[in-house]
Enzyme design. Structure first.
Site: not given
Ligand code: M6R
Length: 615
Positions: A511, A2, A495, A74, A27, A488, A492, A610, A100-101
């Site tokens: 395996h 948030c 997500e 969020w 956020r 990674e 990508k 994010k 937020n929290g």
């Molecule tokens: O801000 P941060 O690098 O700590 O965030 C970590 C993850 O939340 C962030 O990398 C997340 O996995 C991304 N959405 C991936 O694209």
């Protein structure tokens, strides 16, 4: 998670709050809302969905007033609905808060308030907090001038959990009270105006003078200025600093999405991460921010790298880089796991916490746990004003510029190049010769041009994405330094496209994973010309033998690969330690184009935010 923005000044609050919310949408974006005090009372508008929905509602019925609070959510407790959106009011409807929290003991507090006859309207923990503050407000002497501040402090003494919050009350129409524990809150100090926000990005266009609240701080802002109190009787005042943030950097420019803009920015972000950090004379790297003497660096005999998501994947690549260049044992651990387990650290262990935002709750939890045990914790971080930047003993900034898209791209390559620099620095103190150091510097300096040449393939990659648009599932394979890239690439893809994707070390194929291979499940192989090349090709053949399509990321000039792969993304020739910085870029572009083709909301994929500021 948030995002919060609040304003008290001599301008209309609504446009400033909306603009701030847009900068904080990273956020969370399940719902948003705004409350304004207009002299007559409290007016609130909130909407489920993106900030556009809220803006539309406000366009038809604008809220006028120069004191307001706002929030982009969020969802943690309670579904994403209009009613669960913030701001929340107390039982009287005269007090509103944004939060937020997570209020961990909200169940107990709710029961206590229900026993006093109060009835709740939502399922959220924040409404319980609003009711609790309202309850204390009503119980206080009406003559008390700082009633809202006292009510907030009384309520927070009963709360366990985390909060960054701002409260307003219509009986104190020129006051807003902010408080922080665990979730960031920054005070912006302008000319005849003050802001409270989760992140400086929300307010940087209006003031560059800021003060970050510390845990348990409570700040009261009125028309005369602000005053600070602490729930722990901490006497230290706020540390005021100037931010150096260009709000224009976060604009989209000519790009259709932030993700594409940020992928294309990698030519520059890599240069920013490296600038001033290469010592050509000594053939090494210089990372002054580590705050460690050469002797202390030499004494490190183990490194633990921790982080979440993409940052952890960068750490995984870093593990291979540092072990191979500096021969220092490296261990990787998800921050969420590390913070809970009893990791046997010792005096010579260096803990490295990696985070783009510097606000990821689990990463902060891991760093605090390591510090509690007396270990030195360094950070690799992009956001210089973040909690992580403040709480680590030193570290390396990425200087990648704002990363707005939820999918991390440029921060990943900046993190990996910082590991290359760290490997060079530690390696030159141990085993690497000057000529090896010189070769490494040349490889690092070649990166911007190499990245540019990969970016030119964007259209080719889009055409290949078009070919695979109907798949439901995808596999990614890589070995050694490319293993983290397989993870990674899969992250990508899933997500932002919602296509199921898995990343694995290549040899794991046999395996169990091979059972997933069929005509509708393509496999991406990270297969640059390195020590694992032949083994990778063997695995590609095993996939082809089972009618699986193969997409290879291969080294330019490798024509043989065309016999084994259906499609190829080429990257320039590079040593093993810089190749991951190159090989990830076609996979970022592949996921991006696939998401656009499938009509996904590229920059704000469903269910995500994010910055993950809740555990
Ligand atoms: O801000 P941060 O690098 O700590 O965030 C970590 C993850 O939340 C962030 O990398 C997340 O996995 C991304 N959405 C991936 O694209």
């Amino acid at each position: 998670m948030c995002g919060i923005v609040a304003y008290l000044g001599d301008k209309e609050a609504q446009p400033l709050l909306l603009e701030g919310l847009r900068r904080l949408e990273y956020r969370g974006y399940d719902s948003s809302g705004i409350a304004v005090l207009n002299g007559k009372g409290l007016e609130i508008t909130k909407r489920v969905g993106r900030i556009d929905q809220l803006e539309r509602a406000l366009n038809s019925h604008p809220l006028h007033g120069s004191l307001g609070i706002s929030h982009t959510r969020w969802a943690t407790h309670g579904k994403a609905t209009d009613i669960n959106a913030h701001p929340h009011t107390d039982a009287s409807g005269k007090l509103a808060i944004v939060h937020n929290g997570i209020i961990e003991n909200y169940g107990v507090l709710k029961k206590k308030l229900q026993d006093k006859g109060l009835q709740f309207r939502t399922e959220t923990d924040t409404e319980v907090l609003a009711y609790l503050i309202g309850f204390h407000f009503d119980a206080l002497d009406v003559e008390t001038g700082n009633r809202l501040e006292m009510a907030v402090m009384e309520a927070l003494r009963e709360v366990t959990g985390t909060y960054g919050l701002v409260a307003v009350h219509q009986d104190q129409p020129d006051v807003m009270v902010g408080a922080r524990r665990g979730s960031p809150l920054v005070l912006g100090i302008g000319q005849h105006e003050h802001f409270l926000a989760s992140d400086t990005a929300a307010i940087a266009a209006h003031t560059q003078t800021v003060a970050h609240l510390r845990d348990f701080d409570v700040v009261t802002v009125d028309r005369q200025g602000y005053r600070l109190k602490s729930l722990t009787h901490n006497k230290a005042g706020l540390e005021i600093s100037q931010i150096n943030y260009d709000a224009g950097e976060a604009d989209l420019g000519d790009f259709p999405h932030y993700m594409l803009k940020e992928i294309f920015e990698q030519t520059l972000s890599i240069q920013n991460a490296v600038r001033g950090r290469l010592n050509l004379e000594e053939c090494t790297a210089q990372l002054g921010g580590l705050n460690l003497t050469p002797q202390e660096l030499r004494e490190i005999d183990r490194i633990v790298i921790t982080g979440c998501g993409t940052a952890l994947h960068a750490g995984l690549v870093g593990e291979y880089i540092i072990e191979s260049l500096a021969h220092v044992p490296v261990e990787i651990d998800w921050a969420s796991e590390f913070r809970l387990r009893n990791s046997p650290l010792d005096r010579r262990t260096l803990v490295l916490a990696i985070s783009q935002s510097g606000e990821t709750e689990d990463t902060l939890g891991a760093l605090r746990e390591a510090k509690r045990k007396g270990h030195r914790v360094l950070g690799i971080c992009n956001n210089v004003a973040s909690t992580l930047a403040r709480e680590t003993d030193g570290g390396v900034y990425m200087y990648a510029g704002p990363e707005i898209s939820v999918a991390a791209t440029k921060s990943f390559t900046s993190q990996v190049v910082i590991f290359v620099l760290l490997g060079l620095l530690l390696g030159r103190m141990r085993f690497l010769s000057a000529s090896q150091g010189r070769e490494m510097i040349a490889a690092i300096e070649a990166l911007p041009d190499q990245i540019t040449s990969i970016l030119k393939q964007s259209d080719h990659i889009r055409r290949i994405a078009e070919k695979y648009r109907d798949i439901d599932s995808m596999l990614f394979f890589g070995r050694q330094m490319q293993y983290g890239i397989a993870l990674e690439g899969a992250l990508k893809m899933k997500e932002i496209t919602y296509i199921h994707a898995e990343g694995h070390p290549t040899a794991e194929l046999k395996h169990g994973i091979i059972a997933l291979v069929d005509e509708k499940t393509p496999s991406v192989f990270l297969c640059p010309k390195d020590g694992a090349y032949d083994k990778n090709v063997n695995n590609m053949q095993q996939v082809k033998a089972r009618k699986g399509s193969v997409i290879a990321v291969a080294t330019e000039g490798d024509e043989d690969i065309l016999q084994h792969a259906d499609d190829v993304f080429y990257i320039p020739e590079a040593p093993e330690y810089t190749a991951p910085i190159l090989s990830v870029i076609p996979l970022q572009l592949f996921a991006y184009h696939m998401a656009v083709i499938l009509g996904r909301d590229v920059d704000k994929p469903r269910n995500l935010a994010k910055s993950v500021t809740v555990p």
